[in-house]
Write a protein that holds these residues in place. Structure first.
Motif, PDB file in Angstrom:
ATOM      1  N   LYS A   1     -37.299 -32.025  49.173  1.00  0.00           N
ATOM      2  CA  LYS A   1     -37.271 -31.963  47.708  1.00  0.00           C
ATOM      3  C   LYS A   1     -37.765 -30.613  47.199  1.00  0.00           C
ATOM      4  N   ARG A   2     -38.727 -30.015  47.884  1.00  0.00           N
ATOM      5  CA  ARG A   2     -39.220 -28.716  47.455  1.00  0.00           C
ATOM      6  C   ARG A   2     -38.129 -27.649  47.583  1.00  0.00           C
ATOM      7  N   PHE A   3     -37.429 -27.674  48.710  1.00  0.00           N
ATOM      8  CA  PHE A   3     -36.360 -26.702  48.895  1.00  0.00           C
ATOM      9  C   PHE A   3     -35.203 -26.973  47.936  1.00  0.00           C
ATOM     10  N   LEU A   4     -34.922 -28.242  47.690  1.00  0.00           N
ATOM     11  CA  LEU A   4     -33.889 -28.576  46.708  1.00  0.00           C
ATOM     12  C   LEU A   4     -34.229 -27.981  45.349  1.00  0.00           C
ATOM     13  N   ALA A   5     -35.474 -28.146  44.935  1.00  0.00           N
ATOM     14  CA  ALA A   5     -35.892 -27.613  43.630  1.00  0.00           C
ATOM     15  C   ALA A   5     -35.801 -26.091  43.603  1.00  0.00           C
ATOM     16  N   LEU A   6     -36.201 -25.437  44.688  1.00  0.00           N
ATOM     17  CA  LEU A   6     -36.168 -23.975  44.756  1.00  0.00           C
ATOM     18  C   LEU A   6     -34.742 -23.453  44.558  1.00  0.00           C
ATOM     19  N   PHE A   7     -33.794 -24.022  45.301  1.00  0.00           N
ATOM     20  CA  PHE A   7     -32.418 -23.539  45.212  1.00  0.00           C
ATOM     21  C   PHE A   7     -31.756 -23.969  43.908  1.00  0.00           C
ATOM     22  N   ALA A   8     -32.036 -25.193  43.478  1.00  0.00           N
ATOM     23  CA  ALA A   8     -31.422 -25.670  42.239  1.00  0.00           C
ATOM     24  C   ALA A   8     -31.805 -24.776  41.057  1.00  0.00           C
ATOM     25  N   TYR A   9     -33.071 -24.444  40.960  1.00  0.00           N
ATOM     26  CA  TYR A   9     -33.498 -23.650  39.805  1.00  0.00           C
ATOM     27  C   TYR A   9     -33.138 -22.170  39.948  1.00  0.00           C
ATOM     28  N   LEU A  10     -32.886 -21.706  41.176  1.00  0.00           N
ATOM     29  CA  LEU A  10     -32.251 -20.396  41.340  1.00  0.00           C
ATOM     30  C   LEU A  10     -30.858 -20.426  40.720  1.00  0.00           C
ATOM     31  N   GLY A  11     -30.106 -21.494  41.009  1.00  0.00           N
ATOM     32  CA  GLY A  11     -28.777 -21.644  40.425  1.00  0.00           C
ATOM     33  C   GLY A  11     -28.817 -21.741  38.915  1.00  0.00           C
ATOM     34  N   VAL A  12     -29.794 -22.466  38.403  1.00  0.00           N
ATOM     35  CA  VAL A  12     -29.946 -22.598  36.944  1.00  0.00           C
ATOM     36  C   VAL A  12     -30.166 -21.228  36.309  1.00  0.00           C
ATOM     37  N   LEU A  13     -31.059 -20.435  36.900  1.00  0.00           N
ATOM     38  CA  LEU A  13     -31.373 -19.120  36.358  1.00  0.00           C
ATOM     39  C   LEU A  13     -30.157 -18.200  36.380  1.00  0.00           C
ATOM     40  N   MET A  14     -29.421 -18.196  37.487  1.00  0.00           N
ATOM     41  CA  MET A  14     -28.251 -17.326  37.604  1.00  0.00           C
ATOM     42  C   MET A  14     -27.128 -17.758  36.654  1.00  0.00           C
ATOM     43  N   THR A  15     -26.989 -19.062  36.451  1.00  0.00           N
ATOM     44  CA  THR A  15     -25.971 -19.546  35.514  1.00  0.00           C
ATOM     45  C   THR A  15     -26.277 -19.071  34.107  1.00  0.00           C
ATOM     46  N   ALA A  16     -27.532 -19.148  33.713  1.00  0.00           N
ATOM     47  CA  ALA A  16     -27.921 -18.647  32.401  1.00  0.00           C
ATOM     48  C   ALA A  16     -27.696 -17.146  32.295  1.00  0.00           C
ATOM     49  N   ALA A  17     -27.891 -16.428  33.414  1.00  0.00           N
ATOM     50  CA  ALA A  17     -27.739 -14.973  33.409  1.00  0.00           C
ATOM     51  C   ALA A  17     -26.294 -14.542  33.165  1.00  0.00           C
ATOM     52  N   LEU A  18     -25.313 -15.396  33.475  1.00  0.00           N
ATOM     53  CA  LEU A  18     -23.912 -15.045  33.222  1.00  0.00           C
ATOM     54  C   LEU A  18     -23.657 -14.767  31.739  1.00  0.00           C
ATOM     55  N   PHE A  19     -24.469 -15.347  30.876  1.00  0.00           N
ATOM     56  CA  PHE A  19     -24.333 -15.123  29.437  1.00  0.00           C
ATOM     57  C   PHE A  19     -24.480 -13.640  29.095  1.00  0.00           C
ATOM     58  N   PHE A  20     -25.255 -12.905  29.895  1.00  0.00           N
ATOM     59  CA  PHE A  20     -25.604 -11.528  29.559  1.00  0.00           C
ATOM     60  C   PHE A  20     -24.701 -10.490  30.240  1.00  0.00           C
TER      61      PHE A  20
ATOM     62  N   ILE B   1     -25.114 -19.616  45.669  1.00  0.00           N
ATOM     63  CA  ILE B   1     -26.139 -19.783  46.708  1.00  0.00           C
ATOM     64  C   ILE B   1     -27.137 -20.871  46.299  1.00  0.00           C
ATOM     65  N   GLY B   2     -27.575 -20.836  45.040  1.00  0.00           N
ATOM     66  CA  GLY B   2     -28.478 -21.876  44.562  1.00  0.00           C
ATOM     67  C   GLY B   2     -27.845 -23.250  44.610  1.00  0.00           C
ATOM     68  N   PHE B   3     -26.614 -23.349  44.145  1.00  0.00           N
ATOM     69  CA  PHE B   3     -25.880 -24.615  44.144  1.00  0.00           C
ATOM     70  C   PHE B   3     -25.703 -25.149  45.562  1.00  0.00           C
ATOM     71  N   SER B   4     -25.212 -24.302  46.455  1.00  0.00           N
ATOM     72  CA  SER B   4     -24.897 -24.737  47.814  1.00  0.00           C
ATOM     73  C   SER B   4     -26.149 -24.983  48.638  1.00  0.00           C
ATOM     74  N   GLY B   5     -27.163 -24.123  48.466  1.00  0.00           N
ATOM     75  CA  GLY B   5     -28.398 -24.319  49.208  1.00  0.00           C
ATOM     76  C   GLY B   5     -29.085 -25.628  48.841  1.00  0.00           C
ATOM     77  N   ALA B   6     -29.110 -25.968  47.561  1.00  0.00           N
ATOM     78  CA  ALA B   6     -29.718 -27.229  47.138  1.00  0.00           C
ATOM     79  C   ALA B   6     -28.975 -28.425  47.715  1.00  0.00           C
ATOM     80  N   ASN B   7     -27.666 -28.289  47.886  1.00  0.00           N
ATOM     81  CA  ASN B   7     -26.880 -29.408  48.416  1.00  0.00           C
ATOM     82  C   ASN B   7     -27.232 -29.744  49.859  1.00  0.00           C
ATOM     83  N   VAL B   8     -27.726 -28.764  50.628  1.00  0.00           N
ATOM     84  CA  VAL B   8     -28.172 -29.045  51.995  1.00  0.00           C
ATOM     85  C   VAL B   8     -29.238 -30.137  51.975  1.00  0.00           C
ATOM     86  N   PHE B   9     -30.192 -30.012  51.070  1.00  0.00           N
ATOM     87  CA  PHE B   9     -31.324 -30.933  51.015  1.00  0.00           C
ATOM     88  C   PHE B   9     -30.992 -32.195  50.228  1.00  0.00           C
ATOM     89  N   TYR B  10     -30.078 -32.081  49.291  1.00  0.00           N
ATOM     90  CA  TYR B  10     -29.583 -33.267  48.587  1.00  0.00           C
ATOM     91  C   TYR B  10     -28.882 -34.197  49.564  1.00  0.00           C
TER      92      TYR B  10
END
Length: 442
Positions: A80-99, A117-126
């Motif tokens: 779950k810790r690794f899932l959270a790490l990668f998921a929120y990396l993906g969240v941050l990068m998705t928001a960054a596309l706005f800029f 990478i965030g999306f796919s990495g989190a899926n390993v642990f999901y």
């Protein structure tokens, strides 16, 4: 029983959360915006190759890291810790596309690749948490439930985002371009909020005292990975299934990521393609549940074969279609099997691996899935560029440029058929009972 159901729903809600990225960003808005905004004025086949390169680079990084991360997470019971790490990396990068500004295609590729990478990495642990919430008798259905929730959740947000693009003034937006950029922010918020359910509701079995997280967990993870490589040499059934999965899921992922780009190369309007993708989402919701039940009753391998057959037929149709109405019909057909083949592959694999190393073995599973995501987009982009070069006359007219571009795009999509055929052949030789016995011996 109540806590078990809560865990199942908490697990499935992560598919609801992250599918917003898969649908709105990966399949929908990013390919369109990449062609029309970040690669404005660039040849259609070149922009397709650039998009394929971005997908491939992200896939390569995740593929190389997934087994190592899985081994580390299993040793420390830190899925779950690794899932959270990668998921929120993906969240941050998705928001960054706005800029990302107009014409900045290289920057867009880098930010997008980090999001993947965030999306796919989190899926390993999901995926590795699936055995924690479902027993063998219900694993096919629970896996299908996850994908069905993903189609529903991702589809609902995508519906709102498509409406924003089609009628931006109704939402107080200046134009469709601003609507797409705001859409990236909505995905980030959606993904970030609904990820909390899996982190709170899904329990994770604690590691034994000798395997708790320590300063040496990374070196221990590498040692465990090396040991698992040695074990897998004796697990020929797992290796054979992974090779089959590598090939046929390559075709699936390539169609998911490149379908909108392909339709635009044929000259279809981007709004029509986004609406067709929306149709796929809502068809996929009940279809994924149905495939879960199909796997319970007849076995997951038969369900996988049905899905491969449908994909082959749909690909043949897709490379000859000329009208946008055909794209809508194909969207329905793909929606019927897309979630099913993913769900049954995931649950079938759970039957073949040792019960005490799910993250590590799902790391290999996702590694091959991501290597497939390298080959497929590069294959499509490379074949398109090759056929364009072969077919282009010496002094092309404007008409020649359009016709050759369209024909090259059809050839590029046809290359996916090789992957489905090869995967189906290898899957035929997978012996589930033998695989179970090999897993029990480890």
């Amino acid at each position: 029983m109540k806590s078990r159901k809560k865990a199942v729903w908490g697990w499935a809600m992560y598919d609801w959360a992250n599918s917003a990225f898969a649908t709105t960003v990966m399949s929908g808005f990013f390919p369109v915006f990449f062609k029309q905004y970040w690669s404005a004025g660039v040849d259609v086949n070149l922009s397709t190759a650039r998009l394929g390169l971005g997908n491939a680079a992200a896939g390569l990084l995740v593929a190389l890291a997934a087994p190592i991360l899985g081994a580390v997470a299993d040793r420390g019971s830190a899925r779950k810790r690794f899932l959270a790490l990668f998921a929120y990396l993906g969240v941050l990068m998705t928001a960054a596309l706005f800029f990302v500004g107009q014409g900045q295609w290289a920057f867009a590729v880098v930010v997008y690749a980090m999001g993947v990478i965030g999306f796919s990495g989190a899926n390993v642990f999901y995926d590795a948490l699936l055995p924690e919430v479902a027993g063998e008798k219900e694993v096919d259905f629970v896996s299908g439930l996850g994908f069905s929730m993903g189609y529903l959740g991702g589809g609902l947000l995508f519906l709102v985002n498509v409406l924003m693009v089609v009628m931006p003034q109704r939402f107080g937006l200046a134009d469709a371009g601003q609507a797409v950029r705001i859409g990236f922010l909505t995905v980030a918020l959606w993904w970030g909020f609904f990820t909390l359910f899996i982190l709170i509701w899904v329990p994770e079995e604690s590691a034994p005292a000798t395997r708790t997280i320590t300063a040496g967990i990374w070196s221990g993870g590498f040692a465990q990975l090396k040991h698992t490589f040695g074990q897998m040499r004796h697990m020929k059934t797992v290796l054979l299934f992974l090779c089959a999965y590598w090939l046929y899921i390559d075709g699936v992922d390539t169609i998911i990521r490149m379908a909108v780009d392909y339709g635009m190369s044929l000259g279809f309007a981007s709004n029509d393609l986004l609406l067709a993708l929306l149709v796929t989402q809502f068809v996929g919701f009940p279809a994924a549940l149905g495939f879960g039940r199909l796997g319970q009753r007849f076995g997951p391998r038969k369900g996988i074969y049905i899905a491969i057959g449908v994909y082959v037929a749909a690909t043949f149709w897709g490379i000859t279609m000329t009208r946008k109405e055909e794209f809508y019909v194909l969207a329905v057909v793909i929606g019927l099997v897309q979630g099913g083949i993913q769900a049954l592959s995931r649950s079938y694999y759970s039957r073949l691996i040792p019960a005490d190393k799910p993250a590590e073995f799902y790391g290999f599973y996702n590694m091959l899935g991501k290597f497939a995501a390298i080959i497929g987009p590069v294959l499509v982009g490379g074949v398109g560029l090759l056929m364009r070069r072969i077919l282009m006359p010496a002094n092309p007219s404007a008409t020649d440029l359009v016709q050759v571009g369209t024909l090259a795009a059809r050839w590029s999509m046809a290359s996916v058929l090789i992957l489905f055929a090869a995967g189906a052949v290898l899957l035929y030789f997978v012996d589930e009972e033998k695989g179970r016995a090999q897993a029990r011996m480890l």
